[in-house]
Design a protein around this motif. Structure first.
Motif, PDB file in Angstrom:
ATOM      1  N   UNK A  30      33.722  39.925  42.032  1.00 10.56           N
ATOM      2  CA  UNK A  30      35.155  40.164  42.903  1.00 10.56           C
ATOM      3  C   UNK A  30      34.330  40.976  44.280  1.00 10.56           C
ATOM      4  N   UNK A  31      35.005  40.252  44.589  1.00 10.25           N
ATOM      5  CA  UNK A  31      34.157  40.155  46.553  1.00 10.25           C
ATOM      6  C   UNK A  31      34.499  41.201  47.128  1.00 10.25           C
ATOM      7  N   UNK A  32      35.952  41.510  46.495  1.00 17.59           N
ATOM      8  CA  UNK A  32      36.725  42.814  47.916  1.00 17.59           C
ATOM      9  C   UNK A  32      37.673  43.437  46.405  1.00 17.59           C
ATOM     10  N   UNK A  33      38.097  44.465  47.098  1.00 19.75           N
ATOM     11  CA  UNK A  33      38.683  45.799  45.870  1.00 19.75           C
ATOM     12  C   UNK A  33      40.114  45.473  45.954  1.00 19.75           C
ATOM     13  N   UNK A  34      41.343  44.509  46.079  1.00 17.51           N
ATOM     14  CA  UNK A  34      42.451  43.875  45.486  1.00 17.51           C
ATOM     15  C   UNK A  34      42.504  42.686  44.655  1.00 17.51           C
ATOM     16  N   UNK A  35      41.092  41.576  45.281  1.00 17.84           N
ATOM     17  CA  UNK A  35      40.542  40.825  43.557  1.00 17.84           C
ATOM     18  C   UNK A  35      40.418  41.792  42.519  1.00 17.84           C
ATOM     19  N   UNK A  36      39.375  42.896  42.706  1.00 20.37           N
ATOM     20  CA  UNK A  36      38.616  43.170  41.583  1.00 20.37           C
ATOM     21  C   UNK A  36      40.055  43.994  40.762  1.00 20.37           C
ATOM     22  N   UNK A  37      40.460  44.543  41.223  1.00 22.72           N
ATOM     23  CA  UNK A  37      41.734  45.274  41.051  1.00 22.72           C
ATOM     24  C   UNK A  37      42.990  44.432  39.746  1.00 22.72           C
ATOM     25  N   UNK A  38      42.667  43.135  40.442  1.00 25.52           N
ATOM     26  CA  UNK A  38      43.642  42.025  39.727  1.00 25.52           C
ATOM     27  C   UNK A  38      42.872  41.423  38.388  1.00 25.52           C
ATOM     28  N   UNK A  39      41.336  40.967  38.710  1.00 20.81           N
ATOM     29  CA  UNK A  39      40.509  40.835  37.493  1.00 20.81           C
ATOM     30  C   UNK A  39      40.972  41.636  36.035  1.00 20.81           C
ATOM     31  N   UNK A  40      40.537  43.343  37.209  1.00 19.65           N
ATOM     32  CA  UNK A  40      40.317  44.357  36.150  1.00 19.65           C
ATOM     33  C   UNK A  40      41.895  43.810  35.323  1.00 19.65           C
ATOM     34  N   UNK A  41      43.003  44.232  36.016  1.00 15.79           N
ATOM     35  CA  UNK A  41      44.438  44.153  35.012  1.00 15.79           C
ATOM     36  C   UNK A  41      43.743  43.166  33.908  1.00 15.79           C
ATOM     37  N   UNK A  42      43.233  41.716  34.175  1.00 17.20           N
ATOM     38  CA  UNK A  42      43.428  40.814  33.920  1.00 17.20           C
ATOM     39  C   UNK A  42      42.635  41.335  32.338  1.00 17.20           C
TER      40      UNK A  42
END
Length: 233
Positions: A30-42
């Motif tokens: 992921x290239x940013x924190x919010x996208x990273x958070x979404x991917x983590x939650x998946x």
């Protein structure tokens, strides 16, 4: 093993991702924190590798959000020499950090160490001496007042309430519990808990002790100035 890499620099993201894949890891990026958070939650990731400086939601904030619901291993990446980033990341709940640019072999060694600690915790042998903590030969429960450590189930409770510990925090507590009343210096803890065969940064130890104190009670772990820490009997 699957790693979630959150890094905004495309060159670093690609190079680190390819390097980890060569070592057999599955890497999601992921290239940013919010996208990273979404991917983590998946879900589906065994370890998170987070850069400190991220757009939208920085790495420290992302680490805090992850720690609200997960004890998965977190490895932070910081700019070289930026002590504030390192301290902030560790205080937010990261298990370890590396500085950029990072040698691939060092990065992989740190990842392997974190993954080992996440799936394995050392057994604490029953103590025979009467002055040791309460532990019967047939029991796996160590008791230090109202602090109870189940060394078989790897569960911790204080006054009957379960306490959620990150893998590194649990290993640190088990190391103290195996040596109650004995002062353990920082380098010993780095070797035994963090698997460092060299003189690592002792701030990792100090900040993990701080986090552990907040969860089990500040009075449980005593600082012996100039030497290290010990778990009170």
């Amino acid at each position: 093993m699957s790693i979630l890499l959150v890094e905004d620099d495309e060159v670093i993201r690609r190079s680190v991702g390819l390097a980890l894949e060569r070592y057999g890891y599955r890497v999601a990026t992921a290239g940013d924190g919010l996208t990273g958070l979404e991917m983590f939650r998946e879900g589906g990731h065994d370890l998170l590798l987070l850069d400190v400086m991220l757009p939208g939601l920085d790495g420290v904030g992302l680490c805090r959000r992850i720690r609200e619901t997960s004890m998965d291993p977190i490895l932070m990446m910081s700019a070289r020499g930026d002590a504030l980033d390192i301290v902030s990341g560790l205080e937010a709940g990261a298990d370890d950090y590396v500085v950029k640019p990072v040698d691939t072999a060092v990065l992989v060694a740190r990842i392997r160490s974190l993954l080992r600690r996440a799936v394995y915790a050392p057994a604490v042998a029953p103590a025979a001496a009467p002055e040791r903590p309460e532990l019967s030969a047939s029991s796996s429960h160590l008791r230090f007042g109202d602090l109870v450590i189940d060394t078989a189930g790897l569960e911790v409770s204080v006054a009957g309430r379960p306490v959620a510990l990150a893998p590194t925090e649990l290993r640190l507590l088990l190391e103290f519990a195996a040596n109650p009343g004995i002062v353990l210096d920082r380098q010993t803890l780095l070797r035994n808990v963090w698997d460092y065969g060299w003189d690592g940064d002792s701030r990792v130890v100090d900040l993990c002790v701080q986090r552990l104190r907040k969860k089990i009670g500040a009075e449980r772990i005593e600082t012996v100035r100039g030497f290290g820490y010990k778990l009170r009997r």
